[in-house]
Design a protein around this motif. Structure first.
Motif, mmCIF file in Angstrom:
data_model
loop_
_atom_site.group_PDB
_atom_site.id
_atom_site.type_symbol
_atom_site.label_atom_id
_atom_site.label_comp_id
_atom_site.label_asym_id
_atom_site.label_seq_id
_atom_site.Cartn_x
_atom_site.Cartn_y
_atom_site.Cartn_z
ATOM 1 N N GLU A 41 -5.604 33.335 11.075
ATOM 2 C CA GLU A 41 -6.481 32.663 12.046
ATOM 3 C C GLU A 41 -6.590 31.173 11.725
ATOM 4 O O GLU A 41 -6.524 30.333 12.624
ATOM 5 C CB GLU A 41 -7.883 33.274 12.029
ATOM 6 C CG GLU A 41 -8.012 34.595 12.715
ATOM 7 C CD GLU A 41 -9.420 35.164 12.583
ATOM 8 O OE1 GLU A 41 -10.404 34.391 12.478
ATOM 9 O OE2 GLU A 41 -9.541 36.398 12.572
ATOM 10 N N LEU A 42 -6.775 30.856 10.446
ATOM 11 C CA LEU A 42 -6.876 29.452 10.040
ATOM 12 C C LEU A 42 -5.587 28.695 10.341
ATOM 13 O O LEU A 42 -5.620 27.602 10.896
ATOM 14 C CB LEU A 42 -7.191 29.343 8.543
ATOM 15 C CG LEU A 42 -8.599 29.698 8.106
ATOM 16 C CD1 LEU A 42 -8.678 29.733 6.585
ATOM 17 C CD2 LEU A 42 -9.601 28.725 8.669
ATOM 18 N N TYR A 44 -3.180 29.383 12.476
ATOM 19 C CA TYR A 44 -2.888 29.254 13.910
ATOM 20 C C TYR A 44 -3.895 28.378 14.635
ATOM 21 O O TYR A 44 -3.585 27.795 15.660
ATOM 22 C CB TYR A 44 -2.787 30.629 14.564
ATOM 23 C CG TYR A 44 -1.617 31.433 14.041
ATOM 24 C CD1 TYR A 44 -0.343 30.869 13.933
ATOM 25 C CD2 TYR A 44 -1.779 32.743 13.628
ATOM 26 C CE1 TYR A 44 0.724 31.592 13.428
ATOM 27 C CE2 TYR A 44 -0.709 33.476 13.130
ATOM 28 C CZ TYR A 44 0.531 32.894 13.045
ATOM 29 O OH TYR A 44 1.582 33.616 12.541
ATOM 30 N N SER A 45 -5.101 28.266 14.093
ATOM 31 C CA SER A 45 -6.109 27.448 14.766
ATOM 32 C C SER A 45 -5.943 25.958 14.458
ATOM 33 O O SER A 45 -6.338 25.112 15.239
ATOM 34 C CB SER A 45 -7.523 27.893 14.369
ATOM 35 O OG SER A 45 -7.777 27.562 13.021
ATOM 36 N N GLU A 46 -5.366 25.649 13.315
ATOM 37 C CA GLU A 46 -5.247 24.252 12.896
ATOM 38 C C GLU A 46 -3.982 24.107 12.063
ATOM 39 O O GLU A 46 -3.900 24.638 10.960
ATOM 40 C CB GLU A 46 -6.477 23.861 12.070
ATOM 41 C CG GLU A 46 -6.516 22.450 11.612
ATOM 42 C CD GLU A 46 -6.731 21.466 12.750
ATOM 43 O OE1 GLU A 46 -5.997 20.473 12.787
ATOM 44 O OE2 GLU A 46 -7.615 21.700 13.581
ATOM 45 N N SER A 84 -14.164 31.330 6.905
ATOM 46 C CA SER A 84 -13.793 32.686 7.289
ATOM 47 C C SER A 84 -14.935 33.671 7.457
ATOM 48 O O SER A 84 -14.765 34.691 8.101
ATOM 49 C CB SER A 84 -12.827 33.258 6.261
ATOM 50 O OG SER A 84 -13.529 33.499 5.052
#
Length: 111
Positions: A41-42, A44-46, A84
């Protein structure tokens, strides 16, 4: 002081120390799948997080399967813990142990 049970690795003199996502999950009492999900998630988000989480693989004790994991820098570990939501009571203390271990490894002279 660096705890041998907190596996922070510095394989190369000019490379940053890293902790593997499997060890982080184990020490936090979380499933590796949950930790991997948060890391992805981290990333892909940034896109700037990509340098903090380096893809890695390992062989299970059976020797048959290769499973994805991530080696994370101190900054990556810090981002993972801060963003997270993996924190619990045990996780806070464990996170501080990891951060202390990163510092100890960083300050240990190389041969």
């Amino acid at each position: 002081m660096y705890d041998i049970n907190t596996p922070i690795v510095n394989d190369h003199f000019d490379a940053p120390a890293t902790a593997n996502s499997r060890h982080v999950a184990e020490m936090l009492g979380k499933s590796h799948k949950a930790v991997l999900s948060k890391i992805k998630e981290l990333i892909y988000s940034e896109s700037s997080f990509a340098d903090e989480f380096l893809p890695a693989s390992y062989t299970l004790s059976s020797g048959v399967f290769r499973v994805t994991s991530f080696n994370m820098t101190k900054s990556g570990f810090n981002s993972l813990m801060r963003i997270s939501g993996l924190y619990g009571r045990k996780s806070r203390a464990t996170a501080q142990e990891f951060l202390d271990a990163f510092e100890e490894v960083r300050n240990t002279p190389h041969n």
